[in-house]
Design an enzyme around this catalytic site. Structure first.
Site, short mmCIF file in Angstrom:
data_model
loop_
_atom_site.label_atom_id
_atom_site.label_comp_id
_atom_site.label_asym_id
_atom_site.label_seq_id
_atom_site.Cartn_x
_atom_site.Cartn_y
_atom_site.Cartn_z
CD GLU A 54 -4.89 8.15 -1.66
OE1 GLU A 54 -5.47 7.96 -0.58
OE2 GLU A 54 -3.68 8.40 -1.73
CE LYS A 82 -2.87 10.33 -4.39
NZ LYS A 82 -1.97 10.30 -3.21
CG HIS A 92 -10.49 3.72 2.39
ND1 HIS A 92 -11.11 3.86 3.60
CD2 HIS A 92 -9.16 3.87 2.65
CE1 HIS A 92 -10.23 4.10 4.54
NE2 HIS A 92 -9.03 4.11 4.00
CG HIS A 126 -1.97 1.03 1.22
ND1 HIS A 126 -3.15 0.88 0.52
CD2 HIS A 126 -2.03 2.25 1.79
CE1 HIS A 126 -3.90 1.97 0.67
NE2 HIS A 126 -3.24 2.81 1.44
CD GLN A 132 -8.25 3.59 8.20
OE1 GLN A 132 -9.23 3.00 7.80
NE2 GLN A 132 -7.15 3.70 7.48
CG ASN A 140 -4.71 4.20 -4.45
OD1 ASN A 140 -5.73 3.53 -4.46
ND2 ASN A 140 -3.79 4.03 -3.54
CB SER A 182 -6.35 8.20 14.90
OG SER A 182 -6.36 7.20 15.89
#
EC number: 6.3.5.3
Length: 737
Positions: free
Chosen positions: A92, A90, A94, A48, A244, A538, A317
């Site tokens: 990304e 950008k 998840h 990652h 998170q 990413n 966090s």
């Protein structure tokens, strides 16, 4: 420092490090590492963070153009949009967190990408997303779980974005069985900044203070970067603690505090704490500057008791930043963040040692040289092999299956989950906050936002036809770049740059690695030909569960500029009586098509032909004709061909159409030949429009109007079409509620 570790094999296994990695770490340190140092290397050398499997293939991406201010390597890419302003954006992924815990996984994905953008000094003004789910249609446990994931992910995206006051203005959502074990959640944020006021993630200036700002640190997200660098199994639900937990209200305060800080002269550099938290942010800032850093971890604001140096360095966090400030400005910076009810603490300083020195209550608990962590991260040239399945599907055509009438096919395709309106999703997102949205979700093709500061408009679109990428990994990735750019051009904007999310399966599988390598070649080729450089992105690998990888899914988001916000071109019919043109050459091309998937029940065939000259000619025609005010609307013909493009235009506008198009085979109304668009023109503008064609293939195919849609031998009432289009998705997705 603490003593070296016992049972090192078990420690390495839990940190996804190999014995070779361990030998390399000992060589870098000149001694045995302790647990904190193992954690640092584990995070920074994870797939990652280090891109160890993908780096060799990413080299050579076109990243430069006169309008590119910042390419890959920073928190987000930046392009000049004129008038003294820049777009910062950008995309990304998840994916893994969203599969484990859909609400928080998706929410923190949105929060993280927004921080990447406002870290650069830009105010976020638009969000997009690209979502992939498995089969949601059946009555079995798999489909029920996928419907649950859809509801959770959408709620998480809406919950976070809405609280932040940033409009979610578009995106795409698709469904395929290949995502049953791994959904994909890709999020994009675009921000606006003055082009000469961009901030970078650097730690320059010996003796300058390092300041922690934002929310307190807890243990949530521990090991998140490492978790996202591995495949899933049945036991993966136990990984929930690695996801998170987000707090958009804190992030909103952090955004405003940072933007206030950026108006001062106090900041040297600033970095979001994303994956790998304090570890990645500190090492990246020091690494970009060639400096070292001292950090006192006991000074980091904590929200849990008995936290250890390991916890502080590896926690993920949310809503936290690390900044390097000018010496003497500490009090002023802390004052700003305290005003916004946020923690701020001086936790260290920049040094000339080139080492990251970590202290715990005055005692050194770790020391790691900065550059080797990134410069000597493993770079793997993994084995690759062309998948055997490609040979078995190449010769499959629609003629291998029982023929279906166009009427039957049309009725089925207008109910396809890929085609139907997703208002159930996008109405949960606030698309109009900030009052700059011109073209939002549901209005087809690119989304558009007004830039009041310079009178221009920014168009953006996220696209990827995963079936194309399955049958031809290189051509499919190129086609994603092409379609994303075409959607932007059809709004009247000139495509300028892309960001990507390269979602693939297990890189340890040579066939997956071949797919990835081919996808990168396709992106390089298309971006070079279309002059849309890659300014960031990413890579998400290990999207695999129980040995089954997702289809190659290189999501591409293109951003373009329209010089006049008052001349944004719509994508649905505007007025009855207007003339419809089909621009671009059509053939019988059904490889990887929606028709073949839904009607024939397979994903196979040969990719439709790519012709970059024809594509650019189409873009130029629409952009220039729109500047002259000759066009009423334009929409690209892609998934489902001309018939489905017309169906969408008709359903959204509430206007019927009467179309007769020339075909070699009656089924060609569903063919997916590339570089084609349907263009609506007022009768008085037809001659001027036709004069601009300059040799481009073009056919007058009919007119707008009436209470039904007619395309060659297909007829459907507007009532039936709109019911199929607007109500199908809700019926499916709320089945379990």
């Amino acid at each position: 420092m603490s003593q070296p570790l016992e049972n090192i094999e078990k420690v390495l296994a839990s940190h996804k490090l190999s014995s070779d990695d361990y030998a390399h770490i000992k060589k870098i340190l000149g001694r045995e590492p302790n647990l904190v140092e193992i954690g640092i290397f584990s995070a920074m050398w994870s797939e990652h963070c280090s891109y160890k499997s993908s780096k060799v293939h990413l080299n050579g991406f076109p990243t430069k153009a006169p309008w590119v201010i910042q390419g890959p390597g920073e928190n987000a890419g930046v392009i000049d949009i004129g008038g003294g302003y820049a777009a910062v954006f950008k995309m990304e992924s998840h994916n893994h967190p969203s599969f484990i815990e859909p609400y928080q996984g998706a929410a923190t994905g949105v929060g993280g990408i927004m921080r990447d953008v406002f870290t650069m000094g830009a105010r976020p003004i638009a969000n997009l997303n690209a979502l992939r789910f498995g089969n949601v249609l059946n009555d079995d446990k798999t489909s029920a779980h996928q419907r649950f994931l859809v509801r959770g992910v959408v709620s998480g995206i809406g919950g976070y974005g809405n609280c932040m006051g940033v409009p979610t203005i578009g995106g795409e959502t698709s469904f395929d069985e290949c995502y049953n074990g791994n959904i994909l959640v890709n999020a994009l944020t675009l921000g606006l900044a003055k082009s000469d006021e961009i901030f970078y993630g650097r730690a320059d200036g010996i003796g300058n203070p390092v300041i922690y700002v934002g929310a307190k640190t807890g243990r949530d997200g521990l090991g998140g970067a490492v978790m996202s660098s591995d495949s899933f199994t049945e036991e993966s639900k136990s990984l929930r603690p690695t996801v998170q937990v987000g707090d958009p209200f804190t992030e909103k305060l952090l955004l405003e505090a940072c933007l206030e800080l950026f108006k001062t002269d106090h900041v040297v550099g600033i970095q979001d704490m994303g994956a790998a938290g304090l570890t990645s942010s500190s090492f990246e800032m020091a690494g970009r500057s060639g400096s070292g850093m001292i950090m006192h971890l006991d000074k980091v604001p904590a929200r849990e008791e008995n936290m250890t140096p390991y916890d502080f360095m590896l926690s993920e966090s949310q809503e936290r930043m690390l900044l390097c400030a000018k010496k003497g400005s500490e009090a002023e910076i802390i004052k700003i963040f305290e005003k916004w009810d946020l923690d701020a603490a001086v936790i260290g300083e920049v040094t000339a040692t080139g080492n990251m020195e970590l202290f715990w209550h005055g005692e050194k608990c770790a020391e790691v040289p900065v550059n080797p962590v990134s410069e000597e991260a493993p770079v793997l040239n993994r084995p690759m092999s062309r998948p055997a399945y490609l040979d078995t599907i190449a010769n499959v055509t629609i003629n291998d299956f029982a023929k279906v009438s166009n009427q039957e096919a049309f009725e089925k395709l207008t109910k396809s989950m890929e085609v139907v309106d997703k208002s159930w999703i996008y109405t949960q997102y606030d698309s109009m906050v900030q009052t700059n949205t011109i073209k939002k979700g549901g209005m087809l093709d690119a989304s558009v936002i007004r830039v009041k500061e310079n009178g221009k408009a920014l168009a953006m679109s996220a696209d990827c036809n995963v079936r194309y990428c399955y049958i031809d990994p290189k051509g499919g990735a190129a086609a994603a770049v092409i379609e994303s750019g075409r959607n932007v051009a059809m709004s009247g904007a000139r495509p300028l740059a892309i960001t990507d999310c390269l979602n693939y399966g297990n890189p340890e599988n040579p066939e997956v690695m071949w797919q990835f390598g081919q996808g990168c070649l396709g992106i390089k080729e298309a971006c070079s030909a279309l002059t849309t450089p890659v300014i960031g992105g990413n890579v998400s690998l290990y999207n695999e569960t129980n040995g089954i990888s997702v289809f190659p899914t290189p999501s591409i988001a293109t951003v373009g500029v329209n010089d006049d916000a008052n001349k944004v071109l719509m994508s649905s019919f505007q007025d009855a009586g207007n003339t419809l043109y089909l621009v671009g050459e059509g053939k019988s091309e059904f490889g990887g098509s929606l028709y073949m998937k839904e009607i024939c029940g397979t994903v196979a065939g040969v990719l439709p032909e790519i012709n970059y000259d024809n594509e650019l000619a189409l873009w130029e025609l629409v952009i220039e004709a729109n500047k002259k005010g000759l066009l009423a609307c334009a929409k690209d013909a892609s998934s489902g061909g001309v018939a489905i493009a017309l169906a969408k235009m008709s359903a959204v506008s509430g206007l019927g159409c009467d179309v007769s198009m020339t075909v070699m085979d009656e089924r060609d109304i569903f063919s997916e030949s590339m570089s084609r668009a349907i263009i609506e023109v007022k009768p008085e503008n037809c001659a001027a429009f036709e004069a601009m064609l300059d040799g481009l293939a073009c056919e007058n195919i009919g007119t707008v109007g009436g209470n039904k849609i007619k395309i060659n031998d297909v007829v459907m009432s507007m009532e039936s079409l709109q019911d199929n289009y607007f109500n199908t998705f809700k019926r499916v997705i709320e089945r379990d509620i």
